[in-house]
Design an enzyme around this catalytic site. Structure first.
Site, short mmCIF file in Angstrom:
data_model
loop_
_atom_site.label_atom_id
_atom_site.label_comp_id
_atom_site.label_asym_id
_atom_site.label_seq_id
_atom_site.Cartn_x
_atom_site.Cartn_y
_atom_site.Cartn_z
N ASP A 282 0.64 3.60 2.41
CA ASP A 282 0.43 4.19 3.73
C ASP A 282 -0.72 5.18 3.61
O ASP A 282 -1.72 4.88 2.95
CB ASP A 282 1.73 4.82 4.25
CG ASP A 282 1.75 4.94 5.77
OD1 ASP A 282 1.49 3.92 6.44
OD2 ASP A 282 2.02 6.04 6.28
N ASP B 150 0.85 -1.20 0.00
CA ASP B 150 0.00 0.00 0.00
C ASP B 150 0.88 1.25 0.00
O ASP B 150 2.10 1.16 0.10
CB ASP B 150 -0.90 0.00 1.24
CG ASP B 150 -0.10 -0.03 2.52
OD1 ASP B 150 0.28 1.06 3.01
OD2 ASP B 150 0.19 -1.13 3.04
#
Length: 295
Positions: free
Chosen positions: A216, A214
């Site tokens: 973040d 991802d």
């Protein structure tokens, strides 16, 4: 006179989504007792391509340990006690860089340690030691991981700074922006510290492969971290990680010379406490980790 060689013994510490190594010959799960308590789980041992291998699920099978409760000292001691020479850490992480996208791997070479609630050293009162972690990963081992990741078709980045946070919560938006913009971190995770520091104290070569799941929370187009999305990316990453690990025995070889970077001699000048002042109980606890220098 040439330095003596020893047998390569690869230890893999698998993070979220990676719970075993496929294709091991003579595979068996072994329980290893350590002076630091029980490791995260039993350790899967065997051989792959004629090279000894050990696999330790960092969170335990079924994911029972949080990043904070992982028994890091017991894990590293157990691998050292088995005879492991080279440790490959595989873990999930978030990215602070647009070009380091979900699904990519990063062969980490630096850390910022922001963990707060973990025992970070094997040494302490009664036997003090100071090792250098200026360069906390082994370049030789990192190159092998980089080559293996490329061969399995993963987009892999050479070098990166890993921000180790305590967790288990993900970052606030303010923290994410600070780590990215002010501190210059490239990826963020919760488990490589104090693992890397302990591996250095145990004179083990250590490489970290961070699998990006991802962005973040800093990325304006991706929003906050979503666990369901992370798990979906994680499964694909884990398959690539297993393929990468399978190539390491062939790249590292069965015979191992001393580390050219000195990882396996990190304690050579690190012990500060004089021999006659050392706590015998501490000396006994350090039989595997520091036995080479304690004699």
């Amino acid at each position: 006179m040439a330095d003596p060689t020893t047998d390569t013994y690869i230890g893999v510490i698998g993070g979220s989504g990676l719970y075993d190594i496929e294709g091991l010959e003579g595979a068996e799960w072994q329980n290893v007792d350590t002076p630091w308590g029980a490791p995260s789980d039993a350790i899967l041992t065997g051989t792959l391509g004629g090279v000894k291998m050990a696999f330790l699920p960092r969170h335990g099978r079924g994911h029972v340990h949080s990043p904070t409760t992982v028994p890091y000292r017991a894990n590293i001691d157990a691998l050292k006690r088995l005879g492991v020479t080279d440790v490959i850490s595989v873990s999930a992480c978030g990215s602070f860089r647009e070009e380091m996208a979900p699904g990519d791997f990063v062969v980490v070479d630096q850390f910022i340690d922001r963990t707060l609630a973990r025992e970070k050293s094997f040494f302490g009162q009664g036997l003090v030691a100071h090792v250098s972690v200026a360069h906390p990963t082994c370049p030789r081992l990192g190159e092998a991981c980089l080559t293996a990741a490329k061969e399995v078709g993963v987009t892999v980045h050479k070098g990166g700074t890993y921000l180790a946070m305590e967790g288990p919560q993900f970052s606030t938006l303010a923290e994410s922006k600070m780590y990215r913009e002010s501190w210059g971190a490239d990826v963020i995770g919760m488990t490589n510290m104090p693992e890397a520091k302990l591996a250095r104290e145990a004179e083990l070569c250590y490489a970290s492969v961070a699998m990006i799941t991802d962005y973040d929370s800093w990325h304006p187009d991706h929003g906050e971290v979503d666990v369901t999305q992370i798990i979906a990316t994680l499964m694909g990453n884990a398959a690539h990680a297993r393929d990468m690990v399978a190539l390491l025995p062939g790249l590292l070889g069965a015979a191992r010379a001393p580390c050219p970077h000195g990882c396996d001699r990190a304690l050579e000048f690190a012990l500060i406490t004089q021999p006659d002042a050392r706590d015998p109980a501490m000396v006994a606890k350090l039989d595997a980790v520091a036995g080479r220098v304690l004699g």
